[in-house]
Enzyme design. Structure first.
Site, mmCIF file in Angstrom:
data_model
loop_
_atom_site.group_PDB
_atom_site.id
_atom_site.type_symbol
_atom_site.label_atom_id
_atom_site.label_comp_id
_atom_site.label_asym_id
_atom_site.label_seq_id
_atom_site.Cartn_x
_atom_site.Cartn_y
_atom_site.Cartn_z
ATOM 1 N N THR A 169 39.652 38.066 33.642
ATOM 2 C CA THR A 169 41.190 38.034 33.528
ATOM 3 C C THR A 169 41.872 36.948 32.991
ATOM 4 O OG1 THR A 169 40.903 38.030 36.254
ATOM 5 C CG2 THR A 169 42.791 36.117 35.233
ATOM 6 N N ASP A 200 43.142 36.268 43.582
ATOM 7 C CA ASP A 200 44.057 34.864 43.348
ATOM 8 C C ASP A 200 44.843 34.273 42.121
ATOM 9 O OD1 ASP A 200 41.674 34.738 41.406
ATOM 10 O OD2 ASP A 200 41.857 32.530 41.004
#
Length: 303
Positions: A169, A200
């Site tokens: 990420t 998230d």
């Protein structure tokens, strides 16, 4: 009216918490990607640009770098598809925008910025997000554009091992010369995840947060635990209400994630302080640039 105190511009970036392979070519690609991101965001800040534009410029470079799990080169779900999430948030008015589960948008972070600037919504998903991006004039691609052969091979290995691991990420946080903060995060999710799973990263308060009064945060790690912990907002709350310095707030909030069973890390910037780059995984590729200094980039460990 209270005059805003000018501050040194700064930007920090990350390339995901986890373990980085001990492969020189891989490390070179990671380092080059981080350096390009810092340069893109830092050049804007140095020219007087906004923190919002800087974090988007930085993440745009990271999405283009195929070694990370964001944009082109993202990991695949259990059906062999890419579904990308991205978010951006600015600290002066807590405006935020994000997209989730998209495959036809060339650069998801640009779509997240378009959602923020449009102002009607915070998150758009799937086909609706792609239709919005097309109407906004953003570059569109075929769904397999983001899929690389090595990600298909990775998925096959993961499914064979019945594992669900990811990493890579990307994110950026910035403070501009006016003291405004912004954060941006982009991800392809977990390898072999259930189709439809949302990370998230695109959720304000979980993986992304910015408020000029406290901090800008971009998180990386096992997203379900970061959602359950409300991680990024927890960092903010520890600064805002408990009076913690930013480094302590990040460490305590990550400890709360660990108490739930998760691992990961974050990058954060405060209104006036230094950058915080905190993680409890073996590695987290990361970089930071402050003012007129030289960019600092690390890939392994805590050094």
């Amino acid at each position: 009216m209270v005059a805003r105190v000018l501050s040194a511009p700064a930007i920090a970036v990350h390339g995901g918490a986890g373990r980085v392979p001990a492969d020189p070519d891989h490390v070179r690609r990671v380092t080059d990607g981080l350096r390009a991101a810092l340069a893109a965001g830092g050049d804007l800040l140095g020219a007087g640009g906004s923190a919002l534009d800087a974090v988007v410029a930085a993440v745009r470079e990271l999405e283009r770098c195929e070694v990370f799990d964001a944009g082109r080169g993202s990991v695949l779900d259990s059906d062999g598809n890419a579904a990308l999430d991205a978010a951006v948030m600015e600290g002066s008015a807590r405006r935020a925008g994000g997209v989730v589960g998209v495959a036809r948008i060339a650069q998801p972070i640009d779509a997240a910025l378009a959602v923020l600037r449009d102002g009607r919504h915070v998150l758009l998903a799937g086909a609706g997000a792609e239709r919005f991006a097309r109407a906004a004039g953003l570059a569109m691609v075929e769904p397999d554009y983001h899929i690389l052969p090595e990600r298909r091979a990775q998925l096959a290995r993961v499914l064979a091992e019945r594992a669900q691991t990811g990493g890579g990420t990307v994110g950026a946080v910035a403070r501009d010369g006016q003291g405004h903060l912004a954060a941006a995060t982009s991800t392809g999710g977990l390898v072999g995840r259930h189709p439809g799973r949302i990370a998230d990263s695109a959720l304000p308060g979980s993986g992304t947060w910015a408020d000029d009064a406290t901090c800008a945060v971009s998180a990386t790690g096992q997203g379900e635990f970061f959602i359950r912990a409300g991680f990024a907002r927890d960092v903010d709350a520890r600064v805002r209400y408990a009076g913690r310095d930013l480094a302590t707030a990040c460490a305590e909030a990550l400890a709360a994630v660990a108490a739930l069973g998760g691992r990961g890390g974050c990058i954060a910037l405060g209104p006036h302080g230094d950058a915080v780059l905190h993680f409890d995984t073996p590695d987290m590729p990361r970089g930071v640039w402050v003012g007129a200094g030289e960019p600092q980039i690390s890939v392994y460990g805590k050094s």
